[in-house]
Design an enzyme around this catalytic site. Structure first.
Site, PDB file in Angstrom:
ATOM      1  N   VAL A   1      32.600 -31.496   7.247  1.00 33.85           N
ATOM      2  CA  VAL A   1      32.254 -30.447   6.321  1.00 33.85           C
ATOM      3  C   VAL A   1      31.442 -29.616   7.945  1.00 33.85           C
ATOM      4  CG1 VAL A   1      30.676 -28.666   5.356  1.00 33.85           C
ATOM      5  CG2 VAL A   1      31.976 -31.268   4.176  1.00 33.85           C
TER       6      VAL A   1
ATOM      7  N   GLU B   1      34.257 -39.812  -2.325  1.00 35.06           N
ATOM      8  CA  GLU B   1      32.562 -39.592  -1.400  1.00 35.06           C
ATOM      9  C   GLU B   1      33.171 -41.069  -0.842  1.00 35.06           C
ATOM     10  OE1 GLU B   1      29.860 -37.442  -1.844  1.00 35.06           O
ATOM     11  OE2 GLU B   1      31.404 -36.632  -2.612  1.00 35.06           O
TER      12      GLU B   1
ATOM     13  N   ASP C   1      29.854 -37.132  -9.939  1.00 33.52           N
ATOM     14  CA  ASP C   1      29.052 -36.376  -8.498  1.00 33.52           C
ATOM     15  C   ASP C   1      29.539 -35.419  -9.493  1.00 33.52           C
ATOM     16  OD1 ASP C   1      30.523 -35.097  -5.871  1.00 33.52           O
ATOM     17  OD2 ASP C   1      32.218 -34.445  -6.653  1.00 33.52           O
TER      18      ASP C   1
ATOM     19  N   LYS D   1      27.181 -31.928  -9.949  1.00 35.63           N
ATOM     20  CA  LYS D   1      27.787 -30.835 -10.038  1.00 35.63           C
ATOM     21  C   LYS D   1      26.752 -29.852 -10.913  1.00 35.63           C
ATOM     22  CE  LYS D   1      30.876 -31.712  -6.789  1.00 35.63           C
ATOM     23  NZ  LYS D   1      32.344 -32.099  -6.307  1.00 35.63           N
TER      24      LYS D   1
HETATM   25  N1  HSE Z   1      33.725 -36.274  -3.742  1.00 37.53           N
HETATM   26  C1  HSE Z   1      34.033 -34.706  -3.915  1.00 37.53           C
HETATM   27  C2  HSE Z   1      35.049 -34.658  -5.220  1.00 37.53           C
HETATM   28  C3  HSE Z   1      34.324 -33.918  -2.806  1.00 37.53           C
HETATM   29  O1  HSE Z   1      36.446 -35.101  -5.130  1.00 37.53           O
HETATM   30  O2  HSE Z   1      35.348 -33.210  -5.877  1.00 37.53           O
HETATM   31  C4  HSE Z   1      33.656 -32.938  -2.871  1.00 37.53           C
HETATM   32  O3  HSE Z   1      31.818 -32.297  -3.582  1.00 37.53           O
END
Ligand code: HSE
Length: 429
Positions: A16, A192, A203, A207
């Site tokens: 990133v 990740e 994850d 979010k």
């Molecule tokens: N590991 C995360 C995904 C990356 O697969 O969405 C983006 O946040």
């Protein structure tokens, strides 16, 4: 900021960070035309300088010492693209204390320690922006904070983890096994560092915590969410879901109910007719219902160098425009805690898959237990087997039923000696 010049330091030149550097170098003129400001990539701290990233960093101070970025009085904005909890947390805190604005893609940190960091930013009169933390290149944070600011948000259904969506899509479309699909997702760089976070739903939950905080204008604690991942889904479940007209997606769900927020991440059978069923591979989508706007859907790449960097640079420009006018964003209010509704208090439709012995009376035993718990069956399929042990898959779709009742019924069914304990319960959209 002096003379419309904005100086930027990047912490971490991984996927990133590299994308952010690339945009700042390649789109400098475009950004100047659009904002009237000049964005200078001033310094980068990174431990591994051996990799060729295809960047011309002439004139950029390249160092292995984060302090040389954090303490540089000329730097206005620090971009944190290290990821993870430490040293990211320490570096962001230090940047804020040094009165530098911070832009980050770090969803884990914002979801779990955001409260402290936003407070620190406020105390120091600087901004902490995080557009890239949810949905990669999709402008969902600005969508909620700005585009939909006039609405009470009734619900959000999000496909927020690219890796899980990639795995499920490959299982649906190409009949791949779970492990094979995960390996591909890792090779493509979506996963990740520890892919457990992707496939366990963690994850997506990070979010969802961020979206829920913005949507409810109240602080949501990550631990209030109910989270299930996709690791127990087999090719057989994908085949059954297809035969019933559904696609299995890992959904992050926000519903504003009368008595609080219903916040969940779990695999869900989405009807093929719904837009979310058509969101495939690593793509993300967020389906938002607001009380004035109605239904909206935000769709796009949820991971990867270029999309995530696009979101970070949007924050850099946004923040710098505010600096120009001596404004700050300050749109995250954390003084009010969100009330949540426990999973046991809600109702859902369910998909149940058992492996049972193929013998007389077994179905009636299972349906009897469901009936005792006021759970009504909507459809049922049993496949024949020619295996020696006579265990057959049975799948049931239920009508709307209480989560509490379903947990109790499954506890009983799971203990029946003719039912294998590897049963699966999924929810319907
Ligand atoms: N590991 C995360 C995904 C990356 O697969 O969405 C983006 O946040």
């Amino acid at each position: 900021m002096k003379d419309n010049q904005v100086n930027i330091g990047i912490l971490g030149l991984g996927t990133v960070g590299t994308g952010v550097a690339r945009i700042l170098l390649e789109q400098k003129e475009l950004l100047r035309t659009r904002s009237g400001l000049t964005f200078n990539l001033t310094a980068i701290s990174e431990l591994d300088w051996n990799r060729d990233r295809g960047l011309d960093l002439t004139g950029v101070h390249c160092t292995t010492q984060a302090d040389e970025v954090l303490n540089d009085p000329n730097i206005d904005i620090v971009v944190e693209t290290i990821g993870g909890y430490e040293p990211a947390y320490t570096f962001i805190s230090r940047a804020l204390q040094n009165k530098k604005h911070v832009v980050t893609a770090n969803k884990a940190l914002i979801a779990t320690r955001g409260r402290e960091l936003f407070k620190l930013a406020e105390e120091n009169g600087v901004d902490l922006l995080f557009e890239a933390s949810v949905g990669g290149g999709i402008p969902i944070i600005k969508g909620l904070r700005e585009g939909l600011v006039a609405n009470r948000i009734n619900s959000i259904y999000g496909i927020l983890n690219g890796t899980s969506n990639f795995i499920l899509s490959r299982m649906h479309q190409d009949e791949l096994e779970f492990d094979q699909a995960l390996k591909e997702a890792q090779a493509k760089g979506f996963a990740e560092a520890d892919p457990t976070l992707d496939i366990s739903g963690g994850d997506a939950a990070h979010k969802l915590t961020i979206l829920a905080t913005l949507a409810s204008s109240a602080f949501v604690d990550y631990h209030q969410l109910s989270v299930e991942g996709i690791t127990n889904i087999t090719k057989l479940d994908i085949t059954f879901a297809k035969s019933f007209g559904y696609t299995i997606k890992l959904l992050a769900i926000y519903r504003a109910l009368e008595n609080g927020l219903d916040l969940r991440v779990h695999p869900t059978l989405v009807p093929n007719s719904h837009l979310l069923a058509a969101v495939n591979n690593e793509l993300n989508a967020v389906f938002v219902n607001g009380d004035f706007v109605g239904n909206t859907m935000f769709y796009g790449p949820g991971a990867g160098e270029r999309p995530t960097a696009s979101a970070i640079v949007s924050d850099i420009v946004d923040l710098s425009r505010n600096l120009d006018q001596h404004l700050t964003n300050r749109a995250v209010h954390l003084d009010r805690a969100a009330a949540t509704v426990p999973l046991t208090e809600i109702t859902n439709r369910f998909y149940l898959r058992f492996f049972t012995l193929d013998a007389p009376g077994i179905l009636s035993k299972i349906s009897g237990i469901l009936g005792e718990h006021n759970i009504s069956i909507a459809s049922m399929v049993q496949l024949e087997t020619h295996e020696q042990d006579h265990y057959v898959p049975i799948v049931l779709l239920t009508h709307e039923a209480s989560e509490q009742a379903m947990a109790e019924a499954l506890d009983k069914i799971g203990k029946l000696d003719f039912v294998r304990d590897n049963y699966l319960r999924l929810r319907l959209f």
